[in-house]
Design a protein around this motif. Structure first.
Motif, PDB file in Angstrom:
ATOM      1  N   PHE A 300      -2.650  -1.698   7.051  1.00 54.85           N
ATOM      2  CA  PHE A 300      -1.711  -2.219   6.426  1.00 54.85           C
ATOM      3  C   PHE A 300      -1.141  -1.353   5.420  1.00 54.85           C
ATOM      4  O   PHE A 300      -2.237  -0.642   4.597  1.00 54.85           O
ATOM      5  N   PRO A 301       0.161  -1.438   4.297  1.00 52.39           N
ATOM      6  CA  PRO A 301       0.345  -1.128   3.080  1.00 52.39           C
ATOM      7  C   PRO A 301      -0.025  -1.461   1.929  1.00 52.39           C
ATOM      8  O   PRO A 301       0.680  -2.070   1.137  1.00 52.39           O
ATOM      9  N   ILE A 302      -1.193  -1.745   1.514  1.00 53.74           N
ATOM     10  CA  ILE A 302      -1.556  -2.197   1.131  1.00 53.74           C
ATOM     11  C   ILE A 302      -2.199  -1.260  -0.182  1.00 53.74           C
ATOM     12  O   ILE A 302      -3.591  -0.239   0.845  1.00 53.74           O
ATOM     13  N   ALA A 303      -2.762  -1.473  -1.051  1.00 48.74           N
ATOM     14  CA  ALA A 303      -3.693  -0.264  -2.298  1.00 48.74           C
ATOM     15  C   ALA A 303      -4.628  -1.505  -3.144  1.00 48.74           C
ATOM     16  O   ALA A 303      -4.418  -2.697  -3.540  1.00 48.74           O
ATOM     17  N   ILE A 304      -5.483  -0.571  -3.682  1.00 48.15           N
ATOM     18  CA  ILE A 304      -6.200  -1.643  -4.412  1.00 48.15           C
ATOM     19  C   ILE A 304      -6.539  -0.124  -5.745  1.00 48.15           C
ATOM     20  O   ILE A 304      -5.932   1.074  -5.700  1.00 48.15           O
ATOM     21  N   THR A 305      -6.632  -0.912  -6.973  1.00 47.98           N
ATOM     22  CA  THR A 305      -6.152  -0.413  -8.917  1.00 47.98           C
ATOM     23  C   THR A 305      -8.611  -0.053  -8.025  1.00 47.98           C
ATOM     24  O   THR A 305      -9.280  -0.411  -8.090  1.00 47.98           O
ATOM     25  N   ALA A 315      -4.070   3.749  -8.128  1.00 47.13           N
ATOM     26  CA  ALA A 315      -3.777   2.584  -7.454  1.00 47.13           C
ATOM     27  C   ALA A 315      -4.078   3.791  -5.869  1.00 47.13           C
ATOM     28  O   ALA A 315      -4.145   4.985  -5.650  1.00 47.13           O
ATOM     29  N   ILE A 316      -5.334   3.314  -4.855  1.00 49.71           N
ATOM     30  CA  ILE A 316      -4.982   4.331  -3.753  1.00 49.71           C
ATOM     31  C   ILE A 316      -5.340   3.450  -2.704  1.00 49.71           C
ATOM     32  O   ILE A 316      -5.617   2.382  -2.836  1.00 49.71           O
ATOM     33  N   GLN A 317      -4.572   3.719  -1.502  1.00 50.15           N
ATOM     34  CA  GLN A 317      -4.940   3.750  -0.101  1.00 50.15           C
ATOM     35  C   GLN A 317      -6.456   2.555  -0.063  1.00 50.15           C
ATOM     36  O   GLN A 317      -7.266   3.395   0.220  1.00 50.15           O
ATOM     37  N   GLY A 324     -19.811   3.582  -3.335  1.00 53.07           N
ATOM     38  CA  GLY A 324     -19.880   4.011  -4.876  1.00 53.07           C
ATOM     39  C   GLY A 324     -18.406   3.445  -5.465  1.00 53.07           C
ATOM     40  O   GLY A 324     -19.400   4.198  -6.862  1.00 53.07           O
ATOM     41  N   ASP A 325     -17.293   3.984  -4.650  1.00 49.87           N
ATOM     42  CA  ASP A 325     -16.020   3.737  -5.967  1.00 49.87           C
ATOM     43  C   ASP A 325     -15.750   1.922  -6.636  1.00 49.87           C
ATOM     44  O   ASP A 325     -16.741   0.929  -5.851  1.00 49.87           O
ATOM     45  N   ARG A 326     -15.673   2.573  -7.788  1.00 46.44           N
ATOM     46  CA  ARG A 326     -15.860   0.690  -8.944  1.00 46.44           C
ATOM     47  C   ARG A 326     -14.084   0.667  -8.432  1.00 46.44           C
ATOM     48  O   ARG A 326     -12.860   1.148  -9.250  1.00 46.44           O
ATOM     49  N   GLU A 333      -6.439 -11.735  -5.229  1.00 45.83           N
ATOM     50  CA  GLU A 333      -6.009  -9.861  -4.769  1.00 45.83           C
ATOM     51  C   GLU A 333      -7.341 -10.706  -4.066  1.00 45.83           C
ATOM     52  O   GLU A 333      -8.328 -11.241  -4.569  1.00 45.83           O
ATOM     53  N   LEU A 334      -6.942  -9.757  -2.442  1.00 48.96           N
ATOM     54  CA  LEU A 334      -8.380  -9.400  -1.531  1.00 48.96           C
ATOM     55  C   LEU A 334      -9.023  -8.707  -1.403  1.00 48.96           C
ATOM     56  O   LEU A 334      -8.816  -7.408  -2.240  1.00 48.96           O
ATOM     57  N   ILE A 335     -10.469  -8.926  -0.939  1.00 50.88           N
ATOM     58  CA  ILE A 335     -11.569  -8.068  -1.607  1.00 50.88           C
ATOM     59  C   ILE A 335     -11.254  -6.986  -0.327  1.00 50.88           C
ATOM     60  O   ILE A 335     -11.816  -7.832   0.729  1.00 50.88           O
ATOM     61  N   PRO A 336     -11.256  -5.628  -0.543  1.00 50.40           N
ATOM     62  CA  PRO A 336     -10.941  -5.046   1.187  1.00 50.40           C
ATOM     63  C   PRO A 336     -12.449  -4.495   1.799  1.00 50.40           C
ATOM     64  O   PRO A 336     -11.754  -4.248   2.796  1.00 50.40           O
TER      65      PRO A 336
END
Length: 791
Positions: A300-305, A315-317, A324-326, A333-336
């Motif tokens: 999916f062409p979606i990103a998250i902060t 913003a990263i894919q 461990g990423d915050r 917004e969807l929780i990926p």
């Protein structure tokens, strides 16, 4: 008095058995299961083994490990106090009867709320109440009714590493028998009348009979099982004529050698099964390849902060997320990815996972599952695993969200081939009857050849391979379609409706100017953090324009879809949105989109936006106007009407000041008038309209805010290609129709030779998989040509 055994589970019924239809049951549960099977003509289930409802001795205690919390955690995809969901791989799923039984598990265990079968992947997705039952009970139930799940303890995943080699073994057995039977048949083929042939021909014939037994009863057993189960479930599937042909060949051949009438048709029989399995193997391999492409490459062409260690936001894919990423999750917004809530108040809507909208309140330290949607402000979480992209695909493609749209929609394959099998059996019977009176020696050959040559495999393959390959091609071109049915419905649309803000306008190029009473530092701080929590296109634009401020936790945040945002921090109560929402009594007309601000019910001013339309909008609309009715359905005021009139074709309808419910009703009304609607929106305010439309496409601009309501996701950079994607879908329908024509021509020619007795069954068996292969090659080549044109 001798105690009776339970007909279902085999346990002792005791002194007071429950009797039903002259059968004894130990309890009402076993009686209920029998009634379900009996009512739906599935009592053949009891033919599999004596007392099949009993827990087999070999699995007693086998699943005790499923009581361990750490293993349940690995095997379930969702867990809450009232609901757990697990997807289990079941190798024994093979027909419509299996699907019926597995999708009615709630009748066998009332604590199972839902079960959905994915026939292609041989999985069942089970939802159950963990307070009343558990995963071990579910797995034991499945094993008890003959559908034991495959669970790999190597990686705690259900069936992920299991490879079913049964088809390869059956193909090997059929190939071995076919080769040897052909070799043993050579002397009679060449009509050698030497003494040694007369001496050994009976031995050769019985050897051929012996070699054909594993072919019929092992290699070909799936065709018999499928045909039998289909008939018991009152379904006339494509395996019925095949099983009938194999039976006729075997019985006729056995009679011939038993009474020394002839050598039979064991060569044709083994060749038929071998080539059927070879074609099936080829189809399976090709479909597995397409499924692999679909599941793991169509990201999916979606990103998250992501919140960096220095506090900055990038913003990263989603597939770059690491343990461990915050992560920052905004409102709607969807929780990926699975994670632990670190900051903020979670109110999670798990409808993406469960199919039901039941927001769950979460506090700091609670676990959050991938697929949930935050519905009350901004939260921060720490990822506890990386993203498995195919899992998001699975959630998005959940049948729960597609049933309503497919109601009343008949796909092209069912429309054309629903009477195919009946017609072929009729032709076979008529032709055989004719030859019985004309030349009885050809009758069985004709009957068998007709059934084989006219197998509708080619028709059944056309749509899956065409749409499957097009799904893969679209995915590579950043147009992500939920399933094959969407492509077919896209080809039938006649009306295209666009949202304006965030759809035909670009958020990244818009700018805004403020007019009114200056905001205090505290008010600016609350405003910035309020906008930080929203994913509305105007909110994102304004957030990026305003100066940087400290990050604070709001006391209250609520987003009113289609109206605006209300937020509170300390003694400041801020409203941001439409003039009516914030309480601006003195509304002034403007030619541009505006966002108004009030603080503690005192009107402060407005931001005026200067829209920047996406590149290629005018050209796209001019392409679409030749084939479709065009509508702009916007929630903004009429300020942009004149600009849009200059930009868009004359016949484009422009409708403004539409709330989300208004958009939905507009689409529903036009559908009642015969419109087939394609809706293109931003996936947030337009969720209702996207769901109501025949096909809903969400435009994605590096924002993780799509929903189950959309049928496809289009990367914003490919917006100007929309017309070409629609026309490619129409071309796919034409490809399928042409493949049907080819299949029809093949069947007509083949049936002519079969009915006239000029086609041996073994030749028909060779031609049948070749026809299937030719259809697959034809559809793949044609869709690849479409793909090259799209690029």
């Amino acid at each position: 008095m001798e105690n009776k055994s339970c007909f279902h589970c085999g346990d002792d019924c005791g002194n007071h058995p429950i009797t039903f239809q002259e059968k004894s049951f130990c309890c009402n549960g076993c009686k209920t299961v029998f009634e379900i099977f009996n009512k739906n003509d599935l009592t053949c289930y009891y033919d599999l083994q004596k007392s099949p409802g009993a827990i087999p001795k070999e699995i007693e205690g086998k699943y005790d490990f499923l009581s361990q919390g750490n293993i349940i955690e690995k095997l379930t995809e969702f867990r809450s106090d009232d609901l757990e969901i697990a997807t289990l791989y079941i190798p024994h799923i093979h027909c419509s009867s299996c699907i019926w039984i597995l999708e009615n598990l709630n009748k066998l265990n009332p604590h199972i709320s839902d079960s959905q079968v994915n026939f292609g992947k041989k999985t069942v997705r089970v939802s159950y109440n963990p307070k009343a039952t558990d995963l071990k009970s579910v797995v034991t139930l499945l094993s008890g009714i003959g559908y034991e799940p495959y669970i790999s303890l190597d990686d705690f995943k259900a069936g992920k590493q299991h490879i079913n080699r049964t088809l390869i073994y059956k193909l090997g057995v059929a190939g071995f028998a076919f080769g040897n039977i052909m070799f043993l048949s050579f002397p009679e083929y060449f009509e050698i009348n030497e003494y040694w042939l007369e001496q050994y021909k009976h031995m050769f014939r019985w050897l051929m009979f012996a070699l054909s037994i594993p072919v019929v009863f092992y290699a070909a057993q799936d065709y018999f099982i499928s045909a039998y189960k289909g008939l018991k479930a009152k379904l006339l599937n494509i395996d019925v004529p095949i099983a009938l042909g194999i039976s006729v060949l075997f019985i006729r051949s056995t009679i011939e050698i038993s009474f020394d009438i002839g050598s039979g048709f064991f060569d044709s029989l083994s060749g038929l099964v071998f080539f059927l399995l070879a074609g099936k193997f080829f189809q399976q391999k090709t479909y597995d390849f397409l499924s692999f492409e679909r599941d793991y490459k169509s990201y999916f062409p979606i990103a998250i902060t992501k919140i960096e260690k220095d506090g900055s936001e990038n913003a990263i894919q989603v597939y770059d997320i690491k343990k461990g990423d915050r992560l920052l999750i905004r409102n709607e917004e969807l929780i990926p990815v699975d994670g632990i809530l670190i900051n903020g108040r979670g109110k999670i809507d798990y409808s993406f996972v469960t199919g039901e909208s039941q927001p769950v309140t979460k506090q700091s330290g609670d676990k959050l599952f991938a697929g949930g949607k935050q519905t009350s402000g901004i939260i921060e979480l720490e990822a506890i695993k990386s993203v498995e992209q195919s899992y998001l695909t699975q959630l998005w493609s959940n049948d729960v969200f597609s049933k309503n749209k497919e109601d009343g929609f008949t796909n092209i394959t069912n429309n054309i081939s629903k009477h195919f099998t009946i017609a072929i059996i009729t032709i076979a019977v008529i032709a055989t009857t004719y030859w019985l009176f004309t030349d009885a020696s050809k009758a069985m050959n004709v009957f068998t050849a007709v059934l084989i040559i006219a197998c509708p495999c080619a028709i059944a393959l056309s749509a899956p391979f065409t749409f499957g390959n097009l799904l893969r091609i679209f995915g590579k071109l950043k147009f992500y379609v939920k399933n094959a049915s969407v492509i077919e419905q896209l080809a039938h649309i006649n009306t295209v409706i666009f949202d304006k803000t965030g759809t035909i306008t670009s958020n990244q190029q818009s700018n805004a100017e403020y007019e009114g009473i200056s905001l205090s530092d505290s008010e600016s701080l609350v405003l910035k953090n309020s906008l930080r929590g929203s994913n509305h296109p105007l909110s994102r634009t304004l957030y990026n324009i305003l100066d940087e401020h400290n990050i604070i936790t709001l006391d209250c945040f609520e987003e009113h879809i289609g109206k605006g945002i209300e937020a509170k921090h300390d003694d400041i109560n801020l409203k941001v949105g439409s003039a009516s929402f914030v309480g601006n009594v003195e509304q002034t007309s403007t030619l541009n989109t505006t966002v108004h601000v009030s603080s503690n019910n005192v009107y402060k001013g407005k931001f005026t936006f200067y829209n920047s339309y996406r590149k290629g909008v005018s050209k796209l609309f001019n392409q679409l106007k030749k084939h479709f009715d065009l509508v702009i359905l916007s929630g903004d005021n009429e300020g942009e009407r004149e600009n849009l009139k200059k930009l868009l074709p004359a016949k484009t309808k422009l409708i403004f000041d539409q709330k989300p419910d208004d958009k939905l009703e507009f689409i529903r009304y036009h559908q009642s008038e015969g419109a087939k609607v394609l809706m293109i929106g931003d996936g947030l305010n337009d969720a209702g309209a996207l769901a109501q439309s025949n096909v809903g496409i969400a435009i994605s601009e590096d924002v993780n805010v799509f929903s189950p309501a959309c049928d496809a996701i289009l990367d914003a950079s490919k917006f100007k290609q929309l017309y070409r994607y629609i026309m490619a879908s129409k071309s796919a329908i034409n490809i399928i129709k042409w493949s049907f024509v080819l299949s029809f021509v093949y069947n007509v020619i083949g049936l002519y030779f079969a009915v006239t007795g000029q086609l041996a069954p073994v030749v028909a068996a060779i031609l049948m998989p070749l026809s299937s292969i030719s259809i697959v090659i034809f559809t793949t080549v044609c869709t690849n040509i479409i793909g090259r044109k799209l690029k």
